[in-house]
Write a protein that holds these residues in place. Structure first.
Motif, PDB file in Angstrom:
ATOM      1  N   LYS A  31     -15.615   1.200  -1.936  1.00 63.59           N
ATOM      2  CA  LYS A  31     -16.196   2.480  -1.675  1.00 63.59           C
ATOM      3  C   LYS A  31     -15.267   3.157  -2.409  1.00 63.59           C
ATOM      4  N   THR A  32     -13.581   2.839  -2.302  1.00 65.35           N
ATOM      5  CA  THR A  32     -12.204   3.336  -2.584  1.00 65.35           C
ATOM      6  C   THR A  32     -12.426   3.963  -3.647  1.00 65.35           C
ATOM      7  N   THR A  33     -12.505   2.632  -4.543  1.00 65.73           N
ATOM      8  CA  THR A  33     -12.626   2.749  -5.869  1.00 65.73           C
ATOM      9  C   THR A  33     -14.050   3.928  -6.089  1.00 65.73           C
ATOM     10  N   PRO A  44      -5.874   9.544   0.948  1.00 66.04           N
ATOM     11  CA  PRO A  44      -5.891   7.714   1.162  1.00 66.04           C
ATOM     12  C   PRO A  44      -5.871   7.468   3.024  1.00 66.04           C
ATOM     13  N   ASP A  45      -6.422   5.970   1.854  1.00 65.38           N
ATOM     14  CA  ASP A  45      -6.786   5.947   3.848  1.00 65.38           C
ATOM     15  C   ASP A  45      -4.897   4.862   3.537  1.00 65.38           C
ATOM     16  N   GLU A  46      -4.577   4.654   5.213  1.00 64.89           N
ATOM     17  CA  GLU A  46      -3.418   4.521   5.412  1.00 64.89           C
ATOM     18  C   GLU A  46      -2.477   5.448   5.087  1.00 64.89           C
ATOM     19  N   LEU A  69     -11.999  12.133   2.577  1.00 62.82           N
ATOM     20  CA  LEU A  69     -11.632  10.669   3.455  1.00 62.82           C
ATOM     21  C   LEU A  69     -11.631   9.703   3.367  1.00 62.82           C
ATOM     22  N   ASP A  70     -10.787   9.111   3.277  1.00 62.91           N
ATOM     23  CA  ASP A  70     -11.346   7.532   3.387  1.00 62.91           C
ATOM     24  C   ASP A  70     -10.986   6.911   4.288  1.00 62.91           C
ATOM     25  N   GLU A  71     -12.157   6.312   4.753  1.00 70.30           N
ATOM     26  CA  GLU A  71     -11.132   5.342   6.886  1.00 70.30           C
ATOM     27  C   GLU A  71     -10.882   6.172   7.384  1.00 70.30           C
ATOM     28  N   PRO A  72     -11.318   7.804   8.087  1.00 66.42           N
ATOM     29  CA  PRO A  72     -10.427   8.413   8.262  1.00 66.42           C
ATOM     30  C   PRO A  72     -10.569   7.763   9.986  1.00 66.42           C
TER      31      PRO A  72
HETATM   32 MG   LIG Z   1     -11.269   0.994   0.748  1.00 67.44          MG
END
Ligand SMILES: [Mg+2]
Ligand SMILES: Nc1ncnc2c1ncn2[C@@H]1O[C@H](COP(=O)(O)OP(=O)(O)O)[C@@H](O)[C@H]1O
Length: 247
Positions: free
Chosen positions: A48-50, A88-90, A164-167
């Motif tokens: 997902k993030t990639t 980004p996530d985190e 939005l990555d893992e919001p």
């Molecule tokens: Mg990820």
């Protein structure tokens, strides 16, 4: 005007090999329509993030292309950056600034003049729903409050596409519900979203359509209802199980 048939994002066979021969994502293809909330769902390490970072022009694709609001990530990355925001996530925020100061600081980056800074800060303050707490230092905020501030910051320049990555990851249920509701509200005002989540149950409630990703392959795309019907399951977690097992 009916926006729903215009694609704000067209992802065409995106692949990434961090190491030669090992695909973190492979041939990923999907569209996001204007005003839509589209979620990539899959377990940790699915890609997902990639995928999201390639679309956000932060990571070079090994193969494929993505067209964001008419602009190619390969040939017009600057144009793409101007019409998206990426959370980004985190992600964190400067702890010693107040919420308002942080929004002013970010508006200074996005906006063209003093009037627009004011407009952006007002808009983001409203989106954040943090009220008087915006006057306090970010160091005193809970995780949920920081996420709301970051979401507001991301929506400040009215991006054609918010990524939005893992919001909602790491948030308690109340804050996760708040973030979901805020995203839904922004979408009803015409904003478009690409989200990711490893929480398949939660994402069912926030997204218009989902893409199921596992081991770098996008295996299914559809509405939660379509996928549940197709696989005869009660929820997306069970759909995921069946999709992965059927391969
Ligand atoms: Mg990820
Ligand atoms: N910088 C990197 N270098 C090498 N491998 C990576 C890198 N980032 C991610 N990966 C690998 O790529 C795969 C997909 O990771 P990622 O896109 O972060 O998945 P997700 O966001 O779905 O959890 C995983 O196997 C992960 O270990």
């Amino acid at each position: 005007m009916d926006n729903k048939n215009i694609n704000v994002l067209e992802v065409k066979g995106l692949s990434k090999q961090y190491k030669k021969g090992v695909y973190a994502s492979q041939g990923v293809t999907f569209n996001v329509r204007k005003g839509e909330i589209f979620a990539l769902i899959g377990p940790n390490g699915a890609g997902k993030t990639t995928t999201i970072r390639m679309i956000s022009t932060l990571l070079k694709a090994t193969e494929g292309d993505a067209i964001v609001d008419g602009h190619s990530i390969l040939t017009e990355p600057e144009k793409v950056r101007q019409c998206i925001t990426y959370l980004p996530d985190e992600a964190g925020a400067y702890k010693t600034m107040t919420g308002t100061r942080y929004l002013e600081f970010m508006a200074g980056i996005y906006a063209n003049d003093a009037n627009q800074i004011k407009e952006f800060v007002e808009r983001a303050s409203e989106i954040s729903e943090l009220g008087d707490r915006l006057k306090d230092k970010i160091g005193s905020y809970s995780r949920g409050m920081i996420r709301k501030l970051l979401l507001a910051r991301a929506m400040m320049p009215k991006p054609a596409l918010a990524i939005l990555d893992e919001p909602t990851s790491g948030l308690d249920i109340i804050n996760a519900l708040d973030i979901r509701r805020m995203i839904k509200k922004l979408s009803s005002q015409g904003m478009s979203f690409l989200l990711s989540s490893h929480n398949m149950l939660e994402i069912e409630y926030v997204s218009d359509r989902v893409g199921i990703i596992a081991k770098g392959h996008l295996l299914e795309v559809g509405t939660a209802e379509e996928l549940k019907d197709k696989y005869g399951t009660r929820n997306l977690e069970e759909v995921f199980e069946k999709v992965v097992l059927s391969r």
